[in-house]
Design a protein around this motif. Structure first.
Motif, PDB file in Angstrom:
ATOM      1  N   PRO A  66      -5.310 -23.827  -5.263  1.00 34.04           N
ATOM      2  CA  PRO A  66      -5.954 -22.875  -6.191  1.00 34.04           C
ATOM      3  C   PRO A  66      -6.268 -21.543  -5.522  1.00 34.04           C
ATOM      4  N   GLY A  67      -6.512 -21.553  -4.228  1.00 38.47           N
ATOM      5  CA  GLY A  67      -6.841 -20.312  -3.546  1.00 38.47           C
ATOM      6  C   GLY A  67      -5.674 -19.362  -3.384  1.00 38.47           C
ATOM      7  N   LEU A  68      -4.466 -19.841  -3.646  1.00 33.63           N
ATOM      8  CA  LEU A  68      -3.281 -19.002  -3.415  1.00 33.63           C
ATOM      9  C   LEU A  68      -2.570 -18.620  -4.706  1.00 33.63           C
ATOM     10  N   ALA A  69      -3.275 -18.709  -5.815  1.00 32.08           N
ATOM     11  CA  ALA A  69      -2.646 -18.388  -7.104  1.00 32.08           C
ATOM     12  C   ALA A  69      -2.085 -16.972  -7.114  1.00 32.08           C
ATOM     13  N   SER A  70      -2.803 -16.043  -6.501  1.00 34.67           N
ATOM     14  CA  SER A  70      -2.330 -14.658  -6.569  1.00 34.67           C
ATOM     15  C   SER A  70      -1.069 -14.465  -5.713  1.00 34.67           C
ATOM     16  N   VAL A  71      -0.981 -15.205  -4.613  1.00 34.10           N
ATOM     17  CA  VAL A  71       0.256 -15.142  -3.807  1.00 34.10           C
ATOM     18  C   VAL A  71       1.429 -15.667  -4.621  1.00 34.10           C
ATOM     19  N   ARG A  72       1.209 -16.770  -5.306  1.00 38.72           N
ATOM     20  CA  ARG A  72       2.287 -17.324  -6.119  1.00 38.72           C
ATOM     21  C   ARG A  72       2.675 -16.363  -7.246  1.00 38.72           C
ATOM     22  N   ASP A  73       1.665 -15.800  -7.901  1.00 35.40           N
ATOM     23  CA  ASP A  73       1.943 -14.856  -8.995  1.00 35.40           C
ATOM     24  C   ASP A  73       2.772 -13.679  -8.500  1.00 35.40           C
ATOM     25  N   GLU A  74       2.413 -13.188  -7.330  1.00 32.49           N
ATOM     26  CA  GLU A  74       3.129 -12.057  -6.740  1.00 32.49           C
ATOM     27  C   GLU A  74       4.597 -12.393  -6.487  1.00 32.49           C
ATOM     28  N   HIS A  75       4.834 -13.577  -5.965  1.00 32.01           N
ATOM     29  CA  HIS A  75       6.222 -13.957  -5.674  1.00 32.01           C
ATOM     30  C   HIS A  75       6.991 -14.271  -6.949  1.00 32.01           C
ATOM     31  N   PHE A  76       6.299 -14.830  -7.924  1.00 31.40           N
ATOM     32  CA  PHE A  76       6.951 -15.103  -9.208  1.00 31.40           C
ATOM     33  C   PHE A  76       7.347 -13.778  -9.866  1.00 31.40           C
ATOM     34  N   ALA A  77       6.441 -12.800  -9.781  1.00 30.83           N
ATOM     35  CA  ALA A  77       6.752 -11.475 -10.331  1.00 30.83           C
ATOM     36  C   ALA A  77       7.916 -10.833  -9.567  1.00 30.83           C
ATOM     37  N   ALA A  78       7.966 -11.066  -8.266  1.00 31.63           N
ATOM     38  CA  ALA A  78       9.068 -10.506  -7.474  1.00 31.63           C
ATOM     39  C   ALA A  78      10.394 -11.129  -7.896  1.00 31.63           C
ATOM     40  N   LEU A  79      10.361 -12.405  -8.217  1.00 32.76           N
ATOM     41  CA  LEU A  79      11.577 -13.067  -8.712  1.00 32.76           C
ATOM     42  C   LEU A  79      12.045 -12.413 -10.010  1.00 32.76           C
ATOM     43  N   PHE A  80      11.094 -12.101 -10.867  1.00 31.54           N
ATOM     44  CA  PHE A  80      11.412 -11.461 -12.148  1.00 31.54           C
ATOM     45  C   PHE A  80      12.047 -10.079 -11.905  1.00 31.54           C
ATOM     46  N   ASP A  81      11.416  -9.296 -11.045  1.00 33.10           N
ATOM     47  CA  ASP A  81      11.988  -7.980 -10.718  1.00 33.10           C
ATOM     48  C   ASP A  81      13.421  -8.127 -10.226  1.00 33.10           C
ATOM     49  N   TRP A  82      13.597  -9.093  -9.356  1.00 27.98           N
ATOM     50  CA  TRP A  82      14.908  -9.327  -8.759  1.00 27.98           C
ATOM     51  C   TRP A  82      15.938  -9.700  -9.839  1.00 27.98           C
ATOM     52  N   LEU A  83      15.518 -10.580 -10.747  1.00 31.51           N
ATOM     53  CA  LEU A  83      16.449 -11.021 -11.798  1.00 31.51           C
ATOM     54  C   LEU A  83      16.874  -9.865 -12.708  1.00 31.51           C
ATOM     55  N   ARG A  84      15.973  -8.913 -12.919  1.00 30.39           N
ATOM     56  CA  ARG A  84      16.286  -7.804 -13.828  1.00 30.39           C
ATOM     57  C   ARG A  84      17.232  -6.785 -13.211  1.00 30.39           C
ATOM     58  N   THR A  85      17.476  -6.902 -11.925  1.00 32.80           N
ATOM     59  CA  THR A  85      18.241  -5.859 -11.253  1.00 32.80           C
ATOM     60  C   THR A  85      19.498  -6.404 -10.572  1.00 32.80           C
ATOM     61  N   ARG A  86      20.036  -7.469 -11.097  1.00 35.79           N
ATOM     62  CA  ARG A  86      21.287  -7.984 -10.544  1.00 35.79           C
ATOM     63  C   ARG A  86      22.459  -7.059 -10.909  1.00 35.79           C
ATOM     64  N   ALA A  87      23.524  -7.191 -10.142  1.00 35.54           N
ATOM     65  CA  ALA A  87      24.710  -6.350 -10.336  1.00 35.54           C
ATOM     66  C   ALA A  87      25.564  -6.940 -11.456  1.00 35.54           C
ATOM     67  N   ILE A  88      25.116  -6.694 -12.688  1.00 34.46           N
ATOM     68  CA  ILE A  88      25.744  -7.394 -13.814  1.00 34.46           C
ATOM     69  C   ILE A  88      27.012  -6.724 -14.325  1.00 34.46           C
ATOM     70  N   HIS A  89      27.313  -5.512 -13.886  1.00 35.30           N
ATOM     71  CA  HIS A  89      28.459  -4.810 -14.490  1.00 35.30           C
ATOM     72  C   HIS A  89      29.502  -4.468 -13.431  1.00 35.30           C
ATOM     73  N   PRO A  90      30.397  -5.427 -13.155  1.00 39.73           N
ATOM     74  CA  PRO A  90      31.362  -5.226 -12.070  1.00 39.73           C
ATOM     75  C   PRO A  90      32.457  -4.212 -12.397  1.00 39.73           C
ATOM     76  N   THR A  91      32.548  -3.761 -13.635  1.00 35.06           N
ATOM     77  CA  THR A  91      33.691  -2.909 -13.978  1.00 35.06           C
ATOM     78  C   THR A  91      33.316  -1.437 -14.130  1.00 35.06           C
ATOM     79  N   VAL A  92      32.082  -1.079 -13.792  1.00 40.08           N
ATOM     80  CA  VAL A  92      31.732   0.350 -13.871  1.00 40.08           C
ATOM     81  C   VAL A  92      30.789   0.708 -12.725  1.00 40.08           C
ATOM     82  N   SER A  93      31.126   1.748 -11.991  1.00 39.04           N
ATOM     83  CA  SER A  93      30.314   2.125 -10.834  1.00 39.04           C
ATOM     84  C   SER A  93      29.079   2.888 -11.286  1.00 39.04           C
TER      85      SER A  93
END
Lengths: 522, 522
Positions: free
Chosen positions: B474-501
C-alpha cells in the motif's frame, strides 16, 4: 440468404442531410425507402474523420492504431487484412467502382519481389479490391491520365482536354465559354459543364450495374463508392439549382467556440475552408450544391435498386449505405472535417438484409463502428470472423429478428493525426510524432485526448450539439479520468498479431510437445 | 571507420555467466578481452523474454507491440523493417550464420504474389537476412531435413541417421552405444556423441569465417547467432566436464516466492523445467553443461577474433556481442525464461567500435535496449536512422569519446504473452487475447503489468535480486501509478505508421497545395 454484398459509400456526406435521419431541407426518398426496408443505425461512428483513415478502417476492419495508415494517401501497411483478402477466399468476386483512397505500399511490395501492377500484387496494391472501375475522383493536376476510365468515357462523349474531370465534370462555364473551376466556391451556384447523364455519379452507377450484370450467378461484393458530395462543390443541371431557395438549417456554433476554442480546434478554424464556411453568405452560396449532389446520388440509387429488383439481386444481396465522414459546413466555425464532432465523426449507416427474418424499418440505437462492416459481411455469408485480425463485431444479430442481442458496445473510438496539417501543428509547436488524437465516445460522453494538450469533453445528453467543451471543468475530472483509463485499456488490447490466431495461441504448448521439443524434462 | 558489422548473439546466455560481468565460477577470457577493448553495457534489456520476441525486436528495431510477433515461431508481419531491408541499400551484404527464429509470413507473401523461396521474397521470408547458413538449432522431429547445412556437414563426417543433430550433436552415448537424448537433463554430465570440432558451435564459427573471407572487400553485416548454451544442455568433450567440480552460485530464491508467488509466476513455476531446475541436485547436475557450452563459445570467439585481426577486419568492423535473453536456472523457483527478472530480461551487451576515438574498457551504466542495435548499425556506417520505423536509439554516442552524451533513457520496456502457455493461462482462466505482459524498468523500479491481475513491483535499489514483490504494497501505490502511467504514454507513441516518414507528415499540407487540391477557397 446473402450471396452478394453491395457496399455503398458516399464521400463527405453528413448524416443530417438525409431525410430518413431528420433532414427537412432536402429529400432523399430512395435512401428513406432503403431504411424503411432495413435497419437504420442512429449512432454509427467512423474510425477516423478523414477519408483515408476512415476508409482504411472500414476496408480492414481495424482501427487506425492497428492498420497504421494515419492520413490520406499514407500507404496501407501490408500486414493488414482487407475485404478482398478475406471475402475472395469465400468465393466472392470483390471489386470497387469509385473511390477507395487506398495508396498501395508499392515500395513494400517491390521489396518482396511482388509486382504492384498485376495479379495478386495488383490486388494487394489496391487494398484487396479488384479495380473494376477505380476512380478516386481527385485529378487535381493539370493532366488526367488518358487511360483512366472516366477520362476515356468523357473523351468518348466529346468532353476533351488535358483534364476533362476538372474542366467538364467539376467546373462550370463562363459567359465566354471559359472554365470556371469548381475548386472555387464562388462558382457553386453554376451547373457543371457536363450534362447530368455524363456526370461522375451517373457514370459510376452505370458501371456498378455493368459489374453486377457481368457477374451473373457468380457471388460478389461490390464497393460502390461515390465521390460526391465531396469537393469540388459543383453539381450538374438540374441539381445545381434544386435547393437555391431552400430554408437552410442554421450553422451550429457559439461565440465561445470562436473566442476561446481548444488549441487544436483553433488551428483547424484557421484553415481557409473553415474561414470561408463560417461566412454565412458563402455558406448559403455553397450548401445548395452540396445538397444537390446528395440528392443526385439518391436518385441514382433509386435506379440501382430498381435494377437489383429487376435482376433478382434484391433478394440475395446485403445492401449497406454509409459515408466515410461528414462535413462541418460551418458548424463550430469549421469547414471540411478532421475533428470529432458528430456532424463529421457520426455517419449515416443503413443496412438491408435480404433474409425473410430481417428486421425492417427499424431504427437501431446501438453504438456501432464502420469497422463492424467487414465482420458483418463475413458473418452474413456464413464465414468465420477471424477475431485476431478484425477489431469490429458483426452486426448480423442486429439485422435479423429473434437473435439474442449482444452485450451493448460501451465505447466507439475514432482517431486522427494532425501532424499532416502544418497550420495546426506549427502554431502548437508539436513534433510530427506527437499529433495523434483519440476520440472515446461512451453512452453519455465524448472525450478527446490530445497529446500534451488539454482534452475535450462533451456531454451528449445535455449538450447534443457539442457546443460546451467540458475538458477543463473541475467538476468532471472523474469523468475524464474514466475515459482516459478506457483509452488505455483499449490501447492495450489492439489486434497486434495478424499472423497468429487466438486458437493457435491457445493450442501452442500442446503442439510444442507433439513436435518433440522437450525442454526441462529429467 | 566502420565498414562491417559483426553482430554476435548467444542463445539463452545469462549475463552473470561471463567473467567480465562478475562470474567467478567460470572464465570467459575472450569476451573479457572484447569488453576491455570496447564498451560493456551494465544495463541492457531485451524487448521480450523469449527467443522469438526478443529477436524480432532486435532485428526490426521495434517493440513487440509494434512488430506484432508475440511469441516463438509467430510469423513476422510483413510491414516491419529488418536489418536486411535497411542495411542492404547501404551497400552491405547482410547474412546470418546460425539462428534467427524467424518464421516468415509465407501466407502473406503468397497473397501478394511474392515467392518465399527465392529472390527478394526469400529475403523477406528470412526476415531480411540472406540465409548464408541459417540454422535454428532445433530439429526436434524424428527427421532432420537432408538439405540442411549442418545435417549435410554431419553426414559428410560420418555422423548419419535420420536426425544427426539430435543423435550426434545433442545426445550422448550409452555403454551399449545407445542414444541418450540431450533433451533429458539426466544426461547433462555426459559428453555429446560428436567430437568438439564437429559440434554446432565449432561449425558455425567456421562458417562465419567462410562468409567473412568470401566477402573480401565487400562490406557486410553478419549475424553470427549461436544456438548454445540453449537447450538441449549437452556439451562436447572436454566442455561437458570442465566445471563438474565448480563452486556453483546458489540459486536466488526465497520461501515467500514459492509459497505465495504472483499468479502468473505460479503458473510458470508449475512448468516441468521450473520444477526440475528448482531441485538442487538436478540443477547441480545440469549447470556444468550450460557453463561448458558457454565457455566453448568463448573459446571459438577467440579464434574468430584472431581471424579478424589476421585479415584486417578487426580495424573496420563494429563488433557486438549479446544474448537474446537469459535462463532462470532455478532462480525464483523457475527454469527456462518468459518472465522479467534480470537473469532473463537483462543481458550481456559488449560493443567494440574500431575507430581511433572509441571508448575502450568502459563500463557503461546507461539503460539500453536491444532495439538500439539497428539504429546503432545505421549510425555507425553513416546512414540515416528512419525514426518513423525504428524505436531504438543509436548507441554510437556512447561508443566514442568526446561525443555529447544524449539525455539518459528513462525507461526500458520488455513485453511478453503467456497466451501460448496453457499451464499458465488455463488456471487463470484468461482469454488468449488478454495475456500480454509489459515490463517497465525505470532507474530504480521494475514494474510489470498483467491484464486483469495485480502488477509486480521490484525495488532494484534495495532489492537487486528481486526477491520481494511490492506489487501490492500500500505504501508504493504512487510508484505503481507512475509506472502504469508511463506504460500508457509509451503505448500512445509507438511507431504505428511504417509507410510515412515524420518529415513527409510535416511537409504534407504544402505538398497538397502544390499538386492542385484547393479545398475551401472562394
Amino acid at each position: 440468404m446473402v450471396r452478394n454484398i453491395l457496399f455503398i459509400m458516399a464521400d463527405q456526406l453528413r448524416r443530417d442531410h438525409l431525410s430518413c435521419y431528420g433532414a427537412r431541407h432536402l429529400d432523399t426518398p430512395n435512401l428513406d425507402a432503403l431504411a424503411a426496408d432495413g435497419v437504420r443505425f442512429e449512432r454509427a461512428y467512423v474510425q477516423g474523420p478523414v477519408c483515408g483513415v476512415s476508409r482504411m478502417s472500414a476496408y480492414t476492419g481495424r482501427y487506425m492504431s492497428t492498420h497504421g495508415s494515419n492520413w490520406n494517401f499514407v500507404p496501407l501497411p501490408l500486414h493488414n487484412p482487407t475485404m478482398g483478402s478475406l471475402l475472395r477466399p469465400q468465393g466472392l468476386r470483390v471489386a470497387v467502382v469509385g473511390k477507395t483512397h487506398i495508396a498501395g505500399d508499392a515500395e513494400g511490395l517491390r521489396r518482396f519481389g511482388a509486382d504492384p501492377v498485376r495479379g495478386d500484387g495488383l490486388l494487394a496494391h489496391q487494398g484487396g479490391f479488384e479495380p473494376y472501375e477505380r476512380d478516386d475522383g481527385l485529378w487535381p493536376g493539370p493532366r488526367m491520365p488518358a487511360d483512366q476510365g472516366y477520362a476515356r468515357y468523357l473523351r468518348a462523349q466529346g468532353f476533351g482536354g488535358d483534364n476533362p474531370w476538372h474542366d467538364w465534370a467539376n467546373s462550370a462555364r463562363g459567359v465566354h465559354g471559359e472554365v470556371l473551376s469548381g475548386w472555387e466556391m464562388r462558382h457553386a451556384h453554376l451547373p457543371a459543364a457536363v450534362p447530368e447523364e455524363h456526370s461522375e455519379t451517373a457514370w459510376m452507377t452505370r458501371r456498378a450495374m455493368d459489374f453486377i450484370d457481368e457477374c451473373g450467378e457468380q457471388p460478389w461484393c461490390l464497393h460502390l463508392s461515390y465521390i460526391k458530395p465531396h469537393w469540388p462543390y459543383v453539381a450538374p443541371d438540374p441539381y445545381h439549382a434544386l435547393y437555391r431557395e431552400a430554408d437552410l438549417p442554421a450553422p451550429v456554433r457559439s461565440a465561445a467556440e470562436r473566442d476561446n476554442p481548444h488549441p487544436v480546434m483553433r488551428g483547424f478554424q484557421s484553415y481557409v475552408a473553415s474561414r470561408n464556411m463560417s461566412d454565412d453568405a458563402m455558406r448559403r452560396h455553397v450548401l445548395p450544391a452540396y445538397m444537390g449532389l446528395t440528392r443526385q446520388i439518391d436518385d441514382h440509387l433509386g435506379r440501382l435498386f430498381a435494377h437489383l429488383k429487376h435482376t433478382g439481386r434484391w433478394d440475395d444481396t446485403l445492401i449497406v449505405f454509409c459515408s466515410d465522414h461528414g462535413d462541418y459546413l460551418g458548424d463550430h466555425w469549421l469547414g471540411e472535417k478532421e475533428l470529432f464532432h458528430d456532424p463529421v465523426a457520426a455517419v449515416p449507416l443503413i443496412v438491408r438484409h435480404p433474409g425473410a427474418s430481417a428486421r425492417r424499418g427499424v431504427s437501431e440505437p446501438e453504438l456501432v463502428e464502420l469497422i463492424d462492416l467487414l465482420p458483418t459481411f463475413l458473418d452474413a455469408i456464413g464465414a468465420e470472423v477471424p477475431d485476431h485480425l478484425l477489431e469490429g463485431r458483426s452486426l448480423v444479430p442486429l439485422l435479423l429478428q429473434g437473435q439474442p442481442r449482444p452485450a451493448p458496445r460501451e465505447l466507439a473510438v475514432s482517431e486522427g493525426d494532425y501532424a499532416f496539417r502544418s497550420f495546426v501543428r506549427e502554431p502548437l509547436n508539436q513534433p510530427a510524432d506527437r499529433c495523434r488524437m483519440f476520440m472515446i465516445r461512451s453512452e453519455r460522453w465524448k472525450y478527446i485526448h490530445y497529446e500534451g494538450l488539454p482534452p475535450q469533453l462533451f456531454d451528449l445528453l445535455d449538450d447534443p450539439q457539442e457546443l460546451v467543451d467540458r475538458g477543463r471543468d473541475p467538476g468532471l475530472a472523474s469523468v475524464r479520468d474514466e475515459h482516459f483509463a478506457a483509452l488505455f485499456d483499449w490501447l492495450r488490447t489492439r489486434a497486434i498479431h495478424p499472423t497468429v490466431s487466438h486458437q493457435a495461441m491457445a493450442d501452442w504448448t500442446a503442439k510444442e510437445h507433439r513436435v518433440g521439443i522437450h525442454i526441462g524434462v529429467w
